[in-house]
Motif scaffolding. Structure first.
Motif, mmCIF file in Angstrom:
data_model
loop_
_atom_site.group_PDB
_atom_site.id
_atom_site.type_symbol
_atom_site.label_atom_id
_atom_site.label_comp_id
_atom_site.label_asym_id
_atom_site.label_seq_id
_atom_site.Cartn_x
_atom_site.Cartn_y
_atom_site.Cartn_z
ATOM 1 N N VAL A 63 0.838 -1.206 0.000
ATOM 2 C CA VAL A 63 0.000 0.000 0.000
ATOM 3 C C VAL A 63 0.872 1.255 0.000
ATOM 4 C CG1 VAL A 63 -1.668 1.310 1.343
ATOM 5 C CG2 VAL A 63 -1.946 -1.158 1.074
ATOM 6 N N ALA A 64 1.921 1.233 0.841
ATOM 7 C CA ALA A 64 2.805 2.408 0.892
ATOM 8 C C ALA A 64 3.517 2.630 -0.436
ATOM 9 C CB ALA A 64 3.833 2.211 2.012
ATOM 10 N N PRO A 134 6.968 11.710 4.689
ATOM 11 C CA PRO A 134 7.211 10.399 4.069
ATOM 12 C C PRO A 134 6.175 9.385 4.539
ATOM 13 C CG PRO A 134 9.227 11.339 4.961
ATOM 14 C CD PRO A 134 8.117 12.198 5.466
ATOM 15 N N VAL A 135 5.732 8.543 3.653
ATOM 16 C CA VAL A 135 4.735 7.529 3.995
ATOM 17 C C VAL A 135 5.437 6.179 4.200
ATOM 18 C CG1 VAL A 135 2.847 8.660 2.804
ATOM 19 C CG2 VAL A 135 4.327 7.074 1.555
ATOM 20 N N GLY A 136 4.871 5.408 5.132
ATOM 21 C CA GLY A 136 5.432 4.093 5.413
ATOM 22 C C GLY A 136 4.332 3.103 5.763
ATOM 23 N N PRO A 137 4.681 1.843 5.952
ATOM 24 C CA PRO A 137 3.663 0.814 6.235
ATOM 25 C C PRO A 137 2.912 1.073 7.539
ATOM 26 C CG PRO A 137 5.729 -0.177 5.536
ATOM 27 C CD PRO A 137 6.020 1.268 5.780
ATOM 28 N N ASP A 138 3.542 1.749 8.513
ATOM 29 C CA ASP A 138 2.889 1.916 9.810
ATOM 30 C C ASP A 138 1.743 2.897 9.775
ATOM 31 O OD1 ASP A 138 4.733 0.134 10.789
ATOM 32 O OD2 ASP A 138 6.127 1.707 11.483
ATOM 33 N N GLU A 139 1.630 3.739 8.725
ATOM 34 C CA GLU A 139 0.550 4.724 8.666
ATOM 35 C C GLU A 139 -0.742 4.125 8.136
ATOM 36 O OE1 GLU A 139 3.625 5.489 7.808
ATOM 37 O OE2 GLU A 139 4.027 6.916 9.421
ATOM 38 N N CYS A 140 -0.751 2.864 7.747
ATOM 39 C CA CYS A 140 -1.951 2.234 7.189
ATOM 40 C C CYS A 140 -2.979 1.984 8.291
ATOM 41 C CB CYS A 140 -1.601 0.911 6.502
ATOM 42 S SG CYS A 140 -0.559 1.102 5.045
ATOM 43 N N LEU A 153 -6.098 1.059 4.273
ATOM 44 C CA LEU A 153 -6.248 2.415 3.754
ATOM 45 C C LEU A 153 -5.012 3.231 4.098
ATOM 46 C CD1 LEU A 153 -9.937 3.098 4.874
ATOM 47 C CD2 LEU A 153 -9.130 2.030 2.744
ATOM 48 N N LEU A 154 -4.633 4.097 3.140
ATOM 49 C CA LEU A 154 -3.505 4.998 3.373
ATOM 50 C C LEU A 154 -3.750 6.267 2.564
ATOM 51 C CD1 LEU A 154 -0.760 5.507 4.685
ATOM 52 C CD2 LEU A 154 0.315 4.457 2.674
#
Length: 495
Positions: A63-64, A134-140, A153-154
């Motif tokens: 997703v990221a 910056p976007v990463g997997p933990d923001e999902c 969702l992201l």
């Protein structure tokens, strides 16, 4: 008037039901199957947890990465809506079995582009606040859509470079239903493996238990073959047993040794008893038959009755001696311990045999003194038997000496020495056995039954002591009675 016949419940049939004990094979099978299933469960749980963690991590990273691609598209095609739409459809179509949904929203909240059907499944309001960094997997974040599928969702912000550098909100949704289905299939397979593993563990456990317990069955079969006529058979002589059963086999052989020794002693005792009883009974029978063969004078009848009385007295002493030994060997028999001076008992015994010693011109002397904690009656009987033996086997003009000594540790030693002919070395190990006679002819003269020294040994065992004999042909005999200082218990005395 009526009465009710109420009987108490039978013990063991009502209330607590007797539980059938588990066999060793059943216990081994149970433990083996339980431990195997536990290990399988732990391993399967760890693998299942690892698979969940890895699939979720891959979904979040995917997703990221898709959001980063969307940022790049927005920056690359800021004004060409057709090119951007084509690229979005191309990106969404690369997921294979996974379904992606992409959306671009302008600064006023108006949707500029989105994957067809995305508005119905995951509207913009379902997404978390966009992140500008910056976007990463933990923001999902996860949610459940209207089609009962779960989505990751992201959302992030982007900038359409070019004229005006307009603000854009980028949203990516990933359908993770395939991942959920993969986990469900994997979980079902693990449950099947656990079930099959349980059945296999039980089957293998039964086989392992039977093989492991085969030596026990062999010992049981060999033990069943041992009888009174085969007491010489031993388990350790037949095969090397496993280490766990070697001690059991050795203990069983030791028990057979004790039983064989006891059986031999019992057989010997029966033979000796029959031999001891046969002689006086035969004498009585012979004298009676001779007396009844013809008419006798009163003096001859008196002589027969007197001789019969001697044999009966001999039989009575024999029976009394056997009864005493039987009571002394009873494990529950205990002596009454009192503290008394040994010299007093020795003098009393000497006084009793003074006339007999004087008749044969044998000097009897008592020496030393000590205090003994024991049964004075039994002590006097033991010393009396020794003195009687010494007087019987000491020649006229000989000497018998009884000496009492107090040991340093509190024990007492009593020595009875005579100047008789002595005993051959070959007889010494057997003189304390029942019915053992060094010289059969002399025994007939003295009227002894061969129980005097056996009774002495029994008395010493009751006191926890020991009797030893030292003798040499031509140099007399010495019997030592060694009493311990500590008063033994009844169980110790019995052993």
């Amino acid at each position: 008037m009526s009465s009710t016949n109420s009987s108490p419940p039978h013990e063991g049939t009502v209330g607590t039901r007797a539980r059938r004990p588990w066999s060793i094979a059943g216990r081994l099978t149970q433990h083996y199957a339980g431990s195997t299933v536990a290990l399988l469960l732990i391993a399967a749980s760890f693998l299942y947890w690892g698979l969940i963690r890895e699939l979720h991590r891959q979904d979040r990273r995917l997703v990221a990465s898709k959001l980063l691609v969307l940022r790049h598209l927005v920056a690359q095609y800021p004004t060409s809506a057709d090119a951007l739409s084509s690229e979005i459809e191309h990106e969404a179509g690369e997921g294979g079995p996974l379904q992606y949904y992409l959306r671009i929203v302008d600064g006023r909240g108006v949707t500029l582009l989105e994957t067809p059907g995305m508005d119905t499944l995951v509207p913009s309001s379902a997404f978390p606040p966009p992140t500008s960094g910056p976007v990463g997997p933990d923001e999902c974040s996860a949610c459940k859509a209207s089609d009962d599928h779960r989505y990751l969702l992201l959302a992030a912000t982007g900038t359409a470079t070019g004229v005006g550098a307009e603000y854009r909100q980028l949203q990516v949704a990933l359908d993770v239903s395939a991942t959920t289905q993969i986990l469900a299939d994997y979980r079902a397979k693990l449950i099947a493996v656990l079930g099959l593993g349980l059945l296999a563990a039980v089957a293998v456990g039964v086989v392992v238990a039977r093989v492991a317990l085969q030596p026990v069955n062999d010992i049981s079969r060999r033990a069943q073959a041992i009888s009174a006529s085969r007491l010489d058979a031993r388990l350790c002589d037949e095969r090397p047993w496993p280490t766990e059963l070697r001690g059991l086999a050795s203990d069983f052989d030791a028990m057979l040794d004790r039983l064989q020794a006891a059986f031999t002693r019992l057989s010997q005792f029966s033979a000796d008893l029959a031999h001891a009883l046969r002689n006086p009974i035969n004498n009585l029978r012979g004298e009676a038959e001779v007396a009844l063969a013809r008419a006798r004078t009163p003096e001859e009848y008196q002589q027969v009755l007197g001789s019969s009385l001697e044999e009966l007295v001999r039989l009575s002493r024999l029976i009394d001696g056997l009864l005493f030994i039987a009571r002394a060997e009873d494990p529950n028999h205990a002596v009454e311990h009192t503290r008394f001076p040994v010299r007093r008992e020795l003098d009393a015994v000497c006084d009793f045999y003074e006339a007999l010693a004087a008749e044969r011109h044998i000097g009897v002397e008592c020496e030393g003194d000590a205090w003994l904690n024991g049964d004075s009656v039994l002590f006097r009987q033991a010393v009396s038997n020794l003195l009687a033996n010494a007087l019987n086997y000491t020649l006229n003009e000989g000497r018998v000496t009884m000496t009492a000594t107090q040991k340093v540790d509190g024990g007492v030693e009593v020595r009875v020495s005579d100047t008789g002919p002595g005993i051959s070395t070959s007889h010494l190990p057997h003189v304390f056995e029942r019915f053992y006679r060094v010289e059969e002819g002399q025994a007939r003269v003295t009227g002894g039954a061969g129980l005097g020294l056996a009774i002495v040994q029994s008395i010493m065992q009751l006191h926890g002591g020991n009797a030893r004999i030292e003798s040499a042909v031509g140099h007399g005999t010495t019997v030592r009675l060694e009493f311990p200082a500590v008063v033994p218990t009844a169980d110790a005395a019995a052993t």
